[in-house]
Design a protein around this motif. Structure first.
Motif, mmCIF file in Angstrom:
data_model
loop_
_atom_site.group_PDB
_atom_site.id
_atom_site.type_symbol
_atom_site.label_atom_id
_atom_site.label_comp_id
_atom_site.label_asym_id
_atom_site.label_seq_id
_atom_site.Cartn_x
_atom_site.Cartn_y
_atom_site.Cartn_z
ATOM 1 N N TYR A 1 -20.760 -5.995 12.414
ATOM 2 C CA TYR A 1 -19.907 -4.860 12.122
ATOM 3 C C TYR A 1 -18.616 -5.513 12.192
ATOM 4 O O TYR A 1 -18.263 -6.650 12.560
ATOM 5 C CB TYR A 1 -19.837 -3.982 13.617
ATOM 6 C CG TYR A 1 -19.475 -4.561 14.900
ATOM 7 C CD1 TYR A 1 -17.981 -4.447 14.896
ATOM 8 C CD2 TYR A 1 -20.075 -5.420 15.518
ATOM 9 C CE1 TYR A 1 -17.477 -5.015 16.173
ATOM 10 C CE2 TYR A 1 -19.734 -5.892 16.735
ATOM 11 C CZ TYR A 1 -18.024 -5.813 16.954
ATOM 12 O OH TYR A 1 -17.576 -6.362 17.906
ATOM 13 N N ILE A 2 -17.623 -4.777 11.569
ATOM 14 C CA ILE A 2 -16.076 -5.021 11.608
ATOM 15 C C ILE A 2 -15.570 -3.603 11.992
ATOM 16 O O ILE A 2 -15.583 -2.775 11.654
ATOM 17 C CB ILE A 2 -15.772 -5.534 10.135
ATOM 18 C CG1 ILE A 2 -16.448 -6.839 9.762
ATOM 19 C CG2 ILE A 2 -14.399 -5.395 10.300
ATOM 20 C CD1 ILE A 2 -16.535 -7.081 8.289
ATOM 21 N N ALA A 3 -14.764 -3.702 13.030
ATOM 22 C CA ALA A 3 -14.060 -2.577 13.584
ATOM 23 C C ALA A 3 -12.376 -2.870 13.583
ATOM 24 O O ALA A 3 -12.165 -3.996 14.010
ATOM 25 C CB ALA A 3 -14.369 -2.098 14.793
ATOM 26 N N GLY A 4 -11.604 -1.984 12.997
ATOM 27 C CA GLY A 4 -10.278 -2.452 13.030
ATOM 28 C C GLY A 4 -9.501 -1.279 12.508
ATOM 29 O O GLY A 4 -9.838 -0.150 12.296
ATOM 30 N N THR A 5 -8.311 -1.769 11.928
ATOM 31 C CA THR A 5 -7.465 -0.697 11.189
ATOM 32 C C THR A 5 -7.797 -0.469 10.029
ATOM 33 O O THR A 5 -8.710 -0.938 9.282
ATOM 34 C CB THR A 5 -6.098 -1.612 10.966
ATOM 35 O OG1 THR A 5 -6.236 -2.653 9.929
ATOM 36 C CG2 THR A 5 -5.332 -2.180 11.986
ATOM 37 N N ARG A 6 -7.662 1.067 9.523
ATOM 38 C CA ARG A 6 -7.971 1.610 8.069
ATOM 39 C C ARG A 6 -7.984 0.501 7.363
ATOM 40 O O ARG A 6 -8.895 0.398 6.398
ATOM 41 C CB ARG A 6 -7.165 2.732 8.264
ATOM 42 C CG ARG A 6 -7.830 3.794 7.026
ATOM 43 C CD ARG A 6 -7.473 5.071 7.048
ATOM 44 N NE ARG A 6 -8.241 6.026 8.244
ATOM 45 C CZ ARG A 6 -7.586 6.179 9.219
ATOM 46 N NH1 ARG A 6 -6.238 6.002 9.320
ATOM 47 N NH2 ARG A 6 -8.231 6.844 10.216
#
Ligand code: PLP
Length: 413
Positions: free
Chosen positions: A242-247
């Motif tokens: 996964y990669i979670a972050g800014t749009r």
């Protein structure tokens, strides 16, 4: 029954009385994180239609879309990209790096050399061919830790105009250092942004998720990245990253993972959604089981006279327990005993071997349901002085406790 020494059984009881306060705190953290995760499930109205799987292009896969939202809500980010076909943590990290870096940019590692498996992707090792960042004209510099902490003075000097992205590693990996807490990472990010506001701060979050109440994304990280066969998969995810972050960062990562113009719109989920959802739901609890196993192991090894990191009463920011054996034979014995106590392949004896990508022989014990999953009980070590072994995982504290007791029995034998 299993061959656990009487002395170790007695010692285990003593230890559990001593580590009760740590267990109480671990339970409190799991409770807090479970509420975060459950809240995300409720908010996003998860239903069994999300378990249906798409094939082919995978357009309008509602399960895939809800998983991204649940990760984003739990981690407090604008968006997330969670995919079963991100093959491991290294792949997720490489996607994130290639997503934001362009020719002429510089990647600055601010917590020392990144995890071994990233070396070839960055172009630090290997011939730099095969499409490393280096081959694409992305420069790399690194600021080593100073006294085990980020070296702020040097980081400030290195934050020149060309630095597009800073990589921060939360977990100690194969180093004998303290794992950085989310708060410490937050201070580092605030510092980086005060010097260079447009620097993208990316955190290698492997092994860290749900060990504390907060994640680095709660402290300004632009991207946090990890593997689904570690903490966040809860032992149920069969593969993924996964990669979670800014749009903006997540959109770039999606373009990199699939193709520009396609991004998050495609990607058949092939029946993995339920495993990923249920695993994420279980993850705060499973991580707590692994952290308890680590604390128990640390305390047991301390009693047997070994130096451990963290100490049994030390602060925990990842699921890894390091043990300094100062003796190759003891280290190998320990790993072999962990394998013997595994639910899968207990009859196999791991031996040190020349694993690709490592400079020394490596021994790995991993009798796991999901191949190589290190949220399950596992132990590994490079065979080099001072012979440090790394234990992580344990789907249940009860089974982790048994594995540690068997290993301790083998050591005093
Ligand atoms: C596990 C890990 C990775 C990625 O390793 P994979 O084996 O590719 O999943 C990267 N960084 C850290 C700190 C890790 O622990």
């Amino acid at each position: 029954m299993l061959n656990i020494d009487e002395r170790i059984i007695k010692l285990a009881e003593e230890i559990e009385a001593e580590i009760a306060p740590q267990f109480k705190e671990i339970d409190a953290i799991a409770q807090y994180n479970q509420e975060k995760v459950l809240n995300a499930f409720i908010k996003n109205k998860v239903s069994d239609s999300h378990f249906n799987h798409s094939t082919g292009y995978g357009y309008n896969d509602v399960g895939r879309e809800v998983i991204d939202k649940i990760y984003a809500d739990t981690f407090g980010t604008e968006d997330a990209l969670v995919r079963h076909n991100i093959v491991n943590g290294t792949h997720a990290l490489a996607i994130a790096l290639f997503a934001v870096l362009r020719p002429g940019d510089t990647l600055l590692a601010v917590t020392g050399k990144p995890y071994d498996t990233l070396e070839e992707a960055i172009g630090i090792s290997g011939d730099g061919k095969g499409g490393s960042l280096k081959e694409f004209g992305v420069n790399y510099r690194q600021v080593d830790l100073k006294d085990n902490k980020p070296d702020y003075d040097t980081i400030k000097k290195e934050l020149t105009d060309d630095v597009k992205c800073c990589i921060i590693q939360r977990s100690k990996g194969y180093d004998w250092r303290d794992t950085l807490s989310s708060k410490e990472i937050g201070e580092l990010i605030a510092f980086i942004k005060s010097v260079k506001p447009d620097a993208i701060c990316m955190v290698d979050n492997c092994y860290g998720e749900f060990v504390e109440r907060d994640e680095p994304s709660n402290y300004g990280a632009d991207m946090i990245v990890g593997s689904l066969i570690k903490n966040v998969g809860g032992g149920l995810a069969q593969s993924g990253g996964y990669i979670a972050g800014t749009r903006e960062c997540v959109e770039l990562a999606a373009y990199r993972q699939t193709s520009p113009g396609i991004g998050k719109e495609c990607g058949a989920t092939l029946g993995q959604n339920r495993h990923i959802l249920q695993g994420f739901f279980m993850a705060p609890h499973i991580v707590a089981q692994a952290v308890k196993t680590a604390v128990f192991c640390g305390a047991m090894m301390e009693k047997l006279g070994f130096e451990v990191n963290p100490a049994s009463n030390g602060k925990r920011c990842d699921i890894i327990q390091s043990i300094k054996f100062n003796d190759a034979e003891k280290l190998i014995k320990f790993c072999q005993a962990i394998q013997m106590a595994s639910p899968v392949d207990s009859y196999v004896t791991p031996e040190p071997w020349d694993m690709p990508g490592y400079n020394h022989q490596v021994i790995m014990a991993a009798g796991t349901f999901v191949s190589g999953a290190s949220i399950e009980i596992s132990a590994d070590a490079p065979i080099k002085p001072p012979y440090v072994g790394y234990l992580q995982g344990g789907l249940t504290y009860e089974s982790g406790r048994i594995a540690v007791m068997l290993a301790a029995s083998a050591l005093i034998d």
